[in-house]
Design a protein around this motif. Structure first.
Motif, PDB file in Angstrom:
ATOM      1  N   CYS A 156      -6.713   0.813  -7.637  1.00 12.67           N
ATOM      2  CA  CYS A 156      -8.095   1.256  -7.842  1.00 12.67           C
ATOM      3  C   CYS A 156      -9.029   0.056  -7.997  1.00 12.67           C
ATOM      4  CB  CYS A 156      -8.164   2.155  -9.069  1.00 12.67           C
ATOM      5  SG  CYS A 156      -9.836   2.530  -9.605  1.00 12.67           S
ATOM      6  N   LEU A 157      -8.611  -0.931  -8.781  1.00 14.06           N
ATOM      7  CA  LEU A 157      -9.428  -2.140  -8.989  1.00 14.06           C
ATOM      8  C   LEU A 157      -9.684  -2.832  -7.656  1.00 14.06           C
ATOM      9  CD1 LEU A 157      -7.615  -3.680 -12.122  1.00 14.06           C
ATOM     10  CD2 LEU A 157      -9.729  -2.347 -12.088  1.00 14.06           C
ATOM     11  N   ILE A 158      -8.602  -2.992  -6.880  1.00 16.17           N
ATOM     12  CA  ILE A 158      -8.712  -3.676  -5.585  1.00 16.17           C
ATOM     13  C   ILE A 158      -9.646  -2.904  -4.661  1.00 16.17           C
ATOM     14  CG2 ILE A 158      -7.442  -4.289  -3.465  1.00 16.17           C
ATOM     15  CD1 ILE A 158      -4.943  -4.709  -5.322  1.00 16.17           C
ATOM     16  N   GLU A 159      -9.408  -1.599  -4.569  1.00 19.19           N
ATOM     17  CA  GLU A 159     -10.174  -0.774  -3.634  1.00 19.19           C
ATOM     18  C   GLU A 159     -11.673  -0.843  -3.893  1.00 19.19           C
ATOM     19  OE1 GLU A 159     -11.187   3.766  -3.662  1.00 19.19           O
ATOM     20  OE2 GLU A 159      -9.038   3.526  -3.324  1.00 19.19           O
ATOM     21  N   ILE A 160     -12.066  -0.670  -5.140  1.00 21.59           N
ATOM     22  CA  ILE A 160     -13.496  -0.666  -5.461  1.00 21.59           C
ATOM     23  C   ILE A 160     -14.102  -2.056  -5.293  1.00 21.59           C
ATOM     24  CG2 ILE A 160     -15.213  -0.310  -7.293  1.00 21.59           C
ATOM     25  CD1 ILE A 160     -13.514   2.024  -8.302  1.00 21.59           C
ATOM     26  N   LEU A 161     -13.452  -3.075  -5.855  1.00 20.03           N
ATOM     27  CA  LEU A 161     -14.056  -4.410  -5.839  1.00 20.03           C
ATOM     28  C   LEU A 161     -14.064  -5.044  -4.449  1.00 20.03           C
ATOM     29  CD1 LEU A 161     -12.736  -5.727  -9.266  1.00 20.03           C
ATOM     30  CD2 LEU A 161     -15.028  -4.906  -8.713  1.00 20.03           C
ATOM     31  N   ALA A 162     -13.093  -4.689  -3.614  1.00 17.15           N
ATOM     32  CA  ALA A 162     -13.048  -5.292  -2.269  1.00 17.15           C
ATOM     33  C   ALA A 162     -13.987  -4.596  -1.288  1.00 17.15           C
ATOM     34  CB  ALA A 162     -11.616  -5.265  -1.718  1.00 17.15           C
ATOM     35  N   LYS A 181      -9.121  -6.323   5.479  1.00 19.85           N
ATOM     36  CA  LYS A 181      -9.296  -5.017   6.133  1.00 19.85           C
ATOM     37  C   LYS A 181     -10.726  -4.505   5.987  1.00 19.85           C
ATOM     38  CE  LYS A 181      -4.456  -3.673   5.656  1.00 19.85           C
ATOM     39  NZ  LYS A 181      -3.483  -2.964   4.806  1.00 19.85           N
ATOM     40  N   CYS A 182     -11.325  -4.698   4.804  1.00 19.85           N
ATOM     41  CA  CYS A 182     -12.706  -4.241   4.600  1.00 19.85           C
ATOM     42  C   CYS A 182     -13.688  -5.029   5.458  1.00 19.85           C
ATOM     43  CB  CYS A 182     -13.107  -4.338   3.129  1.00 19.85           C
ATOM     44  SG  CYS A 182     -12.355  -3.050   2.120  1.00 19.85           S
ATOM     45  N   ALA A 242     -11.618   2.180   8.436  1.00 20.60           N
ATOM     46  CA  ALA A 242     -10.173   2.155   8.708  1.00 20.60           C
ATOM     47  C   ALA A 242      -9.402   1.834   7.430  1.00 20.60           C
ATOM     48  CB  ALA A 242      -9.845   1.127   9.797  1.00 20.60           C
ATOM     49  N   TYR A 243      -9.977   0.972   6.590  1.00 22.20           N
ATOM     50  CA  TYR A 243      -9.335   0.661   5.309  1.00 22.20           C
ATOM     51  C   TYR A 243      -9.218   1.928   4.461  1.00 22.20           C
ATOM     52  CZ  TYR A 243      -8.895  -0.910   0.455  1.00 22.20           C
ATOM     53  OH  TYR A 243      -8.497  -1.049  -0.855  1.00 22.20           O
TER      54      TYR A 243
END
Length: 304
Positions: free
Chosen positions: A95-101, A228-229, A235-236
């Motif tokens: 979750c941390l990675i997804e939001i911050l990236a 990826k972002c 796609a990410y």
């Protein structure tokens, strides 16, 4: 759009015996995030009750989480999710990675401001106390929201960055993770796309292959997410959704977060990417993986 009409419709759906879940889904999914906030205020002023409290007392489980998520302003939703990821049982690194990236500088700035107001501690301090080593440094860097958001590509610098990445990873024994972090977390998107092209020419492999072979665990996941972002954000998210549903069991918190947070931003593109990446529609995946009102509301957010 009449906020008063929608507020009355919601009250009617919850009053008396039993709850009309279909009416709640119908009402909330046809509104956008701004309109839902209007309804929230109107509900309180005309009915004298708190809409979110009413929804929570009538609904339960994953269905409740989706509906409450829809009623939460975009930034606050991210803030709550980050807090849950840091302060819940164990850390939800994904979750941390997804939001911050994936968020823009401006989104990150708003998240930081609201996090501090809501919880009295800064997001950065909470990340520092809950994570460690290089992974922590990448998250702190992303949480600064300081990426160059221009479109200028400095060809000489792109060559230099690609060479730096090569020498920091593939070329030497061991990995200089700081080089990866400083380039991947600060350069603008157009520049990085050029760096990835040059890198392929130098290393004879894609940057993602190098990250996979040089790093592991959360650090690998974080840097891959950044790449990826930069390349293709929808796609990410399509991949995040696919992984949340494939195999045994469902990662509901990821599924809910992506569906709620992207529903008004790039869901159409995510659907398109999902279909081309996995050969099946997101719609059919959700249908096969979820049930009941939870499935109904997710299918509405997915949009047919």
């Amino acid at each position: 759009f009449s906020a008063e009409q929608e507020a009355q419709a919601l009250r009617k759906a919850m009053k008396g015996l039993g709850t009309d879940e279909d009416a709640i889904i119908e009402t909330l999914t046809k509104l956008n995030v701004y309109q839902r906030q209007q309804v929230l205020i109107t509900y309180k002023s005309t009915i004298g009750r708190d809409l979110i409290n009413d929804l929570k007392s009538e609904l339960s489980g994953n269905f409740e989480k989706v509906i409450v998520g829809l009623m939460t302003p975009t930034t606050m939703y991210d803030v709550h999710e980050l807090r849950r990821a840091l302060k819940g049982a164990g850390t939800d690194e994904g979750c941390l990675i997804e939001i911050l990236a994936s968020r823009t500088n401006e989104e990150i700035r708003h998240i930081n401001e609201n996090y501090k107001i809501q919880y009295g501690s800064s997001l950065e301090d909470d990340i520092v106390s809950d994570t460690s080593s290089m992974f922590r440094r990448v998250l702190v860097s992303l949480a600064t929201g300081n990426r160059d958001e221009g479109t200028f590509v400095d060809e000489a610098l792109a060559q230099q960055d690609a060479q730096c990445l090569y020498e920091a990873g593939e070329k030497k024994w061991g990995t200089d993770e700081v080089q990866f972090m400083s380039i991947l977390c600060t350069r603008n998107r157009c520049h990085l796309l050029r760096v990835f092209d040059v890198y392929r020419g130098i290393a004879n492999k894609d940057i993602t292959e190098s990250i996979k072979s040089e790093m592991s665990g959360d650090l690998e996941d974080a840097l891959l997410a950044v790449v990826k972002c930069m390349r293709n954000k929808p796609a990410y998210f399509a991949e995040r959704l696919y992984k949340s549903m494939k195999g045994l069991g469902t990662d509901d918190s990821t599924l809910i977060r992506v569906m709620v947070s992207r529903s008004e931003i790039d869901m159409l593109y995510i659907r398109r990417e999902f279909l081309s990446m996995y050969g099946k529609s997101l719609h059919s995946f959700i249908k096969g993986d979820c049930s009941g009102d939870y499935r109904k509301v997710l299918l509405r957010l997915c949009g047919g």
